[in-house]
Design an enzyme around this catalytic site. Structure first.
Site, PDB file in Angstrom:
ATOM      1  N   HIS A  83      39.774  32.674  51.110  1.00 11.73           N
ATOM      2  CA  HIS A  83      40.278  33.607  49.471  1.00 11.73           C
ATOM      3  C   HIS A  83      40.228  32.706  48.372  1.00 11.73           C
ATOM      4  O   HIS A  83      41.127  31.545  48.338  1.00 11.73           O
ATOM      5  CB  HIS A  83      41.059  34.437  49.090  1.00 11.73           C
ATOM      6  CG  HIS A  83      40.881  35.909  48.768  1.00 11.73           C
ATOM      7  ND1 HIS A  83      40.157  37.141  48.971  1.00 11.73           N
ATOM      8  CD2 HIS A  83      41.471  35.647  47.018  1.00 11.73           C
ATOM      9  CE1 HIS A  83      40.227  38.047  48.159  1.00 11.73           C
ATOM     10  NE2 HIS A  83      40.921  37.207  47.019  1.00 11.73           N
ATOM     11  N   ASP A 162      45.606  47.637  45.249  1.00 15.40           N
ATOM     12  CA  ASP A 162      45.182  46.698  44.910  1.00 15.40           C
ATOM     13  C   ASP A 162      43.532  47.068  44.652  1.00 15.40           C
ATOM     14  O   ASP A 162      43.423  45.949  43.394  1.00 15.40           O
ATOM     15  CB  ASP A 162      44.493  45.483  45.780  1.00 15.40           C
ATOM     16  CG  ASP A 162      44.048  44.102  45.547  1.00 15.40           C
ATOM     17  OD1 ASP A 162      44.320  43.798  44.306  1.00 15.40           O
ATOM     18  OD2 ASP A 162      42.603  44.276  45.932  1.00 15.40           O
ATOM     19  N   ARG A 169      42.227  46.129  36.363  1.00 16.42           N
ATOM     20  CA  ARG A 169      43.114  44.646  35.465  1.00 16.42           C
ATOM     21  C   ARG A 169      41.544  44.715  34.918  1.00 16.42           C
ATOM     22  O   ARG A 169      41.609  43.284  33.827  1.00 16.42           O
ATOM     23  CB  ARG A 169      42.884  43.736  36.769  1.00 16.42           C
ATOM     24  CG  ARG A 169      44.854  44.229  36.751  1.00 16.42           C
ATOM     25  CD  ARG A 169      45.404  43.271  38.458  1.00 16.42           C
ATOM     26  NE  ARG A 169      45.520  41.828  37.967  1.00 16.42           N
ATOM     27  CZ  ARG A 169      44.774  40.428  39.197  1.00 16.42           C
ATOM     28  NH1 ARG A 169      44.220  41.657  40.077  1.00 16.42           N
ATOM     29  NH2 ARG A 169      44.779  39.695  38.576  1.00 16.42           N
ATOM     30  N   SER A 184      47.276  40.791  44.660  1.00 18.23           N
ATOM     31  CA  SER A 184      46.130  41.563  44.499  1.00 18.23           C
ATOM     32  C   SER A 184      45.858  40.240  45.620  1.00 18.23           C
ATOM     33  O   SER A 184      45.152  41.157  46.687  1.00 18.23           O
ATOM     34  CB  SER A 184      45.708  41.093  43.145  1.00 18.23           C
ATOM     35  OG  SER A 184      44.221  41.323  43.853  1.00 18.23           O
ATOM     36  N   LYS A 188      45.564  41.597  50.354  1.00 19.29           N
ATOM     37  CA  LYS A 188      44.236  41.680  51.058  1.00 19.29           C
ATOM     38  C   LYS A 188      44.752  41.017  51.754  1.00 19.29           C
ATOM     39  O   LYS A 188      44.227  41.670  53.502  1.00 19.29           O
ATOM     40  CB  LYS A 188      43.223  41.362  49.974  1.00 19.29           C
ATOM     41  CG  LYS A 188      42.380  42.624  48.792  1.00 19.29           C
ATOM     42  CD  LYS A 188      41.629  41.920  48.056  1.00 19.29           C
ATOM     43  CE  LYS A 188      40.998  40.977  47.195  1.00 19.29           C
ATOM     44  NZ  LYS A 188      41.746  41.433  45.751  1.00 19.29           N
TER      45      LYS A 188
HETATM   46  N1  URA Z   1      40.936  37.417  43.843  1.00 24.14           N
HETATM   47  C1  URA Z   1      41.926  38.850  43.841  1.00 24.14           C
HETATM   48  O1  URA Z   1      41.819  38.825  44.976  1.00 24.14           O
HETATM   49  N2  URA Z   1      42.645  39.084  42.835  1.00 24.14           N
HETATM   50  C2  URA Z   1      43.310  38.306  41.859  1.00 24.14           C
HETATM   51  O2  URA Z   1      43.661  39.097  40.611  1.00 24.14           O
HETATM   52  C3  URA Z   1      42.055  37.223  41.689  1.00 24.14           C
HETATM   53  C4  URA Z   1      41.149  36.617  42.670  1.00 24.14           C
END
Ligand code: URA
Length: 413
Positions: A83, A162, A169, A184, A188
């Site tokens: 990620h 999220d 956000r 966040s 995930k």
């Molecule tokens: N990627 C995400 O999933 N969340 C964030 O806050 C920043 C990048």
């Protein structure tokens, strides 16, 4: 009984919130009992006042508990993922996910949309007509059983907290907050039932973390949260001082990713990030493979085509990317003097891509997949008249304005 007005007030004064208060906010917002405007105010208070480690862990935990945690034991193979913390021109997931799956690993990738000035993998993937990213948990698992890879978004069952916080956000300028990013990203990833996770922490003018210190702090907290949940987690810090690769903008980036996988056509910086992540995942997974062979044999590209088809996409657009819709106008920004390309304000470039229509300024905005930038020069020697970038826009006047603004974001010396 917690009360949101008091919670906002306490965070505004810099006081830590209790675990119960954090649970109250997350559950109330997901259920619809707490309105956007109050959570927006709280997010801004968190942005300025921060959260300590305990609060950050509690927030992550509540995000995780807002939906289901996948159980993938019945699917053979190591479960791995990566990620990114968010960048400009970052199409790495589109390449890494099918690459890892082509080697026999399982990649249950829950991804995101554009956030602030950065682009999102889901928006990019949806440039291909027909592609879906909203699946039920059962459908998601079936995709993994059948194809070992899926790139999906948050839903009512998959980290709904999220989904709601992310959207808010994005349009309230509360993205670059360490605790909010950790909750966040890690929520995930931690519902994916992973064995291995590699985080690509972006650092530089186009990243949320502008300095090495800030990037290291984020990396270490992300890794700590991952490891505390028993996932082998590591982070790499990669450069985001210039857009990654050649293109910025949804369709343009998808085309670049396809050219990488199908034709082996790749910019050095993009190749570097992709390879760094693949190597780190394999290392953590304890797997020794000649990963390059999978790209050269066409297996990575084939896996990408398979993924697109499985997610409802029309693969003729992958096989012939010339079919993808292009913007109405292409305006060139040429070097205004001979010298050295010294720097780019890459965050500004991301915002300009949003102005072209590649991202959202308010909730529910429709994005324009076709628009964006192609960069022919990012650093180094440049001659007056060389094309630095193409601006792809649907509106000529907007393209001219963006070109002028882009010029201000680039320094030649
Ligand atoms: N990627 C995400 O999933 N969340 C964030 O806050 C920043 C990048």
């Amino acid at each position: 009984m917690p009360n949101l007005k008091e919670i906002i007030e306490r965070k505004k004064r810099g006081e830590p919130l209790t675990d119960d208060e954090i649970a109250y906010v997350v559950r109330g917002y997901v259920s619809g009992e707490i309105p956007d405007y109050q959570v927006a105010a709280l997010l801004m208070a968190i942005y300025f006042r921060g959260m300590d480690e305990r609060e950050t862990f509690a927030l992550t935990c509540e995000f995780i508990k807002s939906g289901v945690t996948l159980e993938l034991d019945d699917i053979p193979g190591l479960k791995v993922d990566k990620h990114s913390t968010g960048g400009v021109g970052d199409k790495v997931s589109l390449i890494v996910a099918p690459w890892l799956a082509s080697m026999g690993l399982v990649v249950p990738m829950i991804s995101g949309r554009g956030l602030g000035h950065t682009g999102g993998t889901l928006d990019k993937l949806e440039s291909i007509p027909g592609v879906r990213t909203d699946f039920t948990v059962e459908e998601f698992k079936q995709l993994l059983r059948d194809h070992r890879v899926a790139i999906v978004g948050q839903t009512d069952d998959i980290v709904p907290a999220d989904r709601k916080f992310y959207e808010l956000r994005d349009i309230t300028s509360t993205v670059d907050s360490l605790p909010l990013m950790v909750a966040s990203i890690m929520s995930k990833k931690l519902v994916e039932d992973l064995d291995v996770l590699v985080l690509d922490v972006k650092c530089g003018t186009g990243a949320f973390m502008k300095t090495r210190d800030a990037a290291e702090q984020l990396a270490s907290l992300l890794v700590k949260v991952g490891q505390s949940y028993g996932v082998k987690t590591d982070a790499v810090i990669t450069n985001m001082d210039v857009p990654l690769g050649r293109c910025v903008g949804n369709t343009l980036e998808v085309k670049e990713a396809i050219e990488f996988m199908r034709d082996g056509k790749m910019e050095e910086d993009l190749k570097h990030v992709v390879i760094t992540i693949i190597e780190r995942v394999l290392e953590l997974a304890g797997v020794e493979l000649d990963y390059w062979r999978y790209l050269e044999s066409g297996a990575v590209y084939e896996k990408f085509v398979e993924l697109v088809a499985a997610q409802g996409g029309d693969t003729s657009y992958v096989e012939d990317t010339g079919k993808l819709r292009t913007a109405n106008h292409v305006v060139e920004l040429k070097a205004w003097e001979t010298g050295n390309l010294l720097s780019m304000d890459t965050e500004r470039i991301g915002w300009l891509a949003n102005h072209l229509g590649a991202g959202r300024f308010k909730k529910g905005d429709k994005i324009n997949h076709a628009v964006g930038f192609v960069f022919w020069h990012k650093t180094g020697d440049i001659h007056r008249g060389d094309v630095i970038a193409e601006i792809h826009a649907d509106d000529r006047e907007l393209a001219e304005w963006v070109s002028d603004e882009l010029r201000k974001a680039i320094r030649i010396g």
